[in-house]
Design a protein around this motif. Structure first.
Motif, mmCIF file in Angstrom:
data_model
loop_
_atom_site.group_PDB
_atom_site.id
_atom_site.type_symbol
_atom_site.label_atom_id
_atom_site.label_comp_id
_atom_site.label_asym_id
_atom_site.label_seq_id
_atom_site.Cartn_x
_atom_site.Cartn_y
_atom_site.Cartn_z
ATOM 1 N N LYS A 205 6.365 -40.444 44.225
ATOM 2 C CA LYS A 205 5.418 -39.336 44.273
ATOM 3 C C LYS A 205 5.352 -38.753 45.692
ATOM 4 C CE LYS A 205 2.499 -36.968 42.007
ATOM 5 N NZ LYS A 205 2.756 -36.264 40.763
ATOM 6 N N ILE A 206 5.343 -39.630 46.692
ATOM 7 C CA ILE A 206 5.305 -39.170 48.090
ATOM 8 C C ILE A 206 6.597 -38.406 48.412
ATOM 9 C CG2 ILE A 206 5.297 -39.949 50.512
ATOM 10 C CD1 ILE A 206 2.562 -40.130 49.298
ATOM 11 N N GLU A 207 7.722 -38.928 47.926
ATOM 12 C CA GLU A 207 9.007 -38.230 48.123
ATOM 13 C C GLU A 207 8.946 -36.839 47.494
ATOM 14 O OE1 GLU A 207 12.217 -39.996 49.402
ATOM 15 O OE2 GLU A 207 10.500 -40.968 50.352
ATOM 16 N N ASP A 208 8.347 -36.763 46.287
ATOM 17 C CA ASP A 208 8.193 -35.463 45.611
ATOM 18 C C ASP A 208 7.387 -34.497 46.469
ATOM 19 O OD1 ASP A 208 9.570 -36.334 43.462
ATOM 20 O OD2 ASP A 208 7.843 -36.538 42.111
ATOM 21 N N ILE A 209 6.252 -34.994 46.981
ATOM 22 C CA ILE A 209 5.370 -34.123 47.766
ATOM 23 C C ILE A 209 6.105 -33.632 49.017
ATOM 24 C CG2 ILE A 209 3.235 -34.047 49.135
ATOM 25 C CD1 ILE A 209 2.017 -36.045 47.113
#
Lengths: 212, 212
Positions: A205-209
């Motif tokens: 999720k952090i990578e996505d953001i």
């Protein structure tokens, strides 16, 4: 899995396996019922058994009823997270059923005795292990007596057994003291919510953001 | 601590230090306000500073205002969980203040920037470290622009800075994505509730139940 077909198609995070155990009469069954009723992303695991269905029971609701031959074949194939024999009948937690639900993004609750939980732990380390305990041994005695279906000796045996079982608490990540049923269920729900916020579960999720 | 004197006397478990950090404009301040309002067992940590109080500020509410000499003396004595200098003024988290609240059974929330959180971590490993992040960089940009108090260059700098700060997520145990303020606050509250159910925090309780 039918669950996969009836759900709308979108990418979901893999679910979490939540193993609920504890001494008998601690109230783990009631806790599980409450949180399953409140949480639509949660599924109670259904076991396979070789015993005959009773009158009101339905295949795929209380249990999956299968033959002794099938069960033994599936043991050989390593298809159970755990299994046990009770009165010459097998009972087991089917790995594929649980895995499919988890892959579809459902969290799966496994309500199970302490021996079963210990076996699941060796097969599924990523699970969340929660130990439900009574607020006191006096209260546990009261609950056992309230059931009133057993002889005095049987009740004493059950109490002694529960006392010994309490000593397994250290094997669990969380302990929920069942002083009040709704509070205890709320605490289990909080544990599930918190576990979903664990950094290791949100790395993607952090990578996505960050758009990487 | 006055808190100890005004509370009724009974034995309470030691509180938990909850460190809330994250990139600027992620909304950590708003999240902290909501959970403190809802949770009477929670105290927001108050920092010490050497800067002068502004008009409406009150000693012990916004900050504890102390002299430069006292602050430097307390640095020497290792009395800060972390401290920093901003525009020639010191700001620090007083170890004794936080410890006294924790010993009195209050959970303490520390809302702090990423550098500060990193320092606290070296001094207080038992804390719960929660990283608040925006749901997307687009949303973060929107929030920064909405403030509207800065030049375009300053806003770009702040956004780039927040992007870099996001990369610290791995240092935290939990990540809370602030897509909706109330949901985010609820998730932080769930994390606190869950942490209180951790087996290592309830060992004494189990001993009590077993009557040893």
């Amino acid at each position: 899995m039918e669950e996969q077909l009836t759900e709308p198609f979108f990418e979901r995070e893999k679910g979490i396996l939540i193993v609920i155990s504890g001494p008998s009469c601690a109230g783990k069954g009631s806790v599980c019922k409450i949180i399953c009723r409140k949480n639509p992303d949660l599924r109670l695991s259904i076991s396979e058994t070789t015993r005959q269905p009773r009158n009101s029971e339905k295949h795929g609701r209380e249990y999956f009823y299968i033959s002794k031959e099938s069960f033994e074949e599936r043991i050989k194939q390593g298809q159970y997270l755990e299994y046990a024999t009770v009165y010459e009948n097998y009972y087991g937690t089917p790995k594929d059923y649980v895995e499919n639900l988890l892959e579809s993004g459902f969290d799966v609750i496994l309500e199970i005795d302490i021996q079963g939980a210990a076996k699941v732990r060796t097969n599924y380390k990523e699970g969340i292990y929660i130990f439900i305990v009574p607020p006191s041994m006096q209260e546990l005695r009261r609950r056992i007596e309230e059931r009133g279906t057993e002889s005095k000796e049987q009740m004493e045996m059950r109490l002694n057994c529960a006392y010994e079982e309490m000593k397994n608490a250290d094997d669990y990540s969380y302990i929920v003291i069942n002083d009040d049923l709704d509070d205890a269920a709320q605490r289990v729900q909080s544990i599930i919510t918190a576990e979903k916020c664990r950094t290791e579960r949100l790395k993607n999720k952090i990578e996505d953001i960050l758009g990487r």
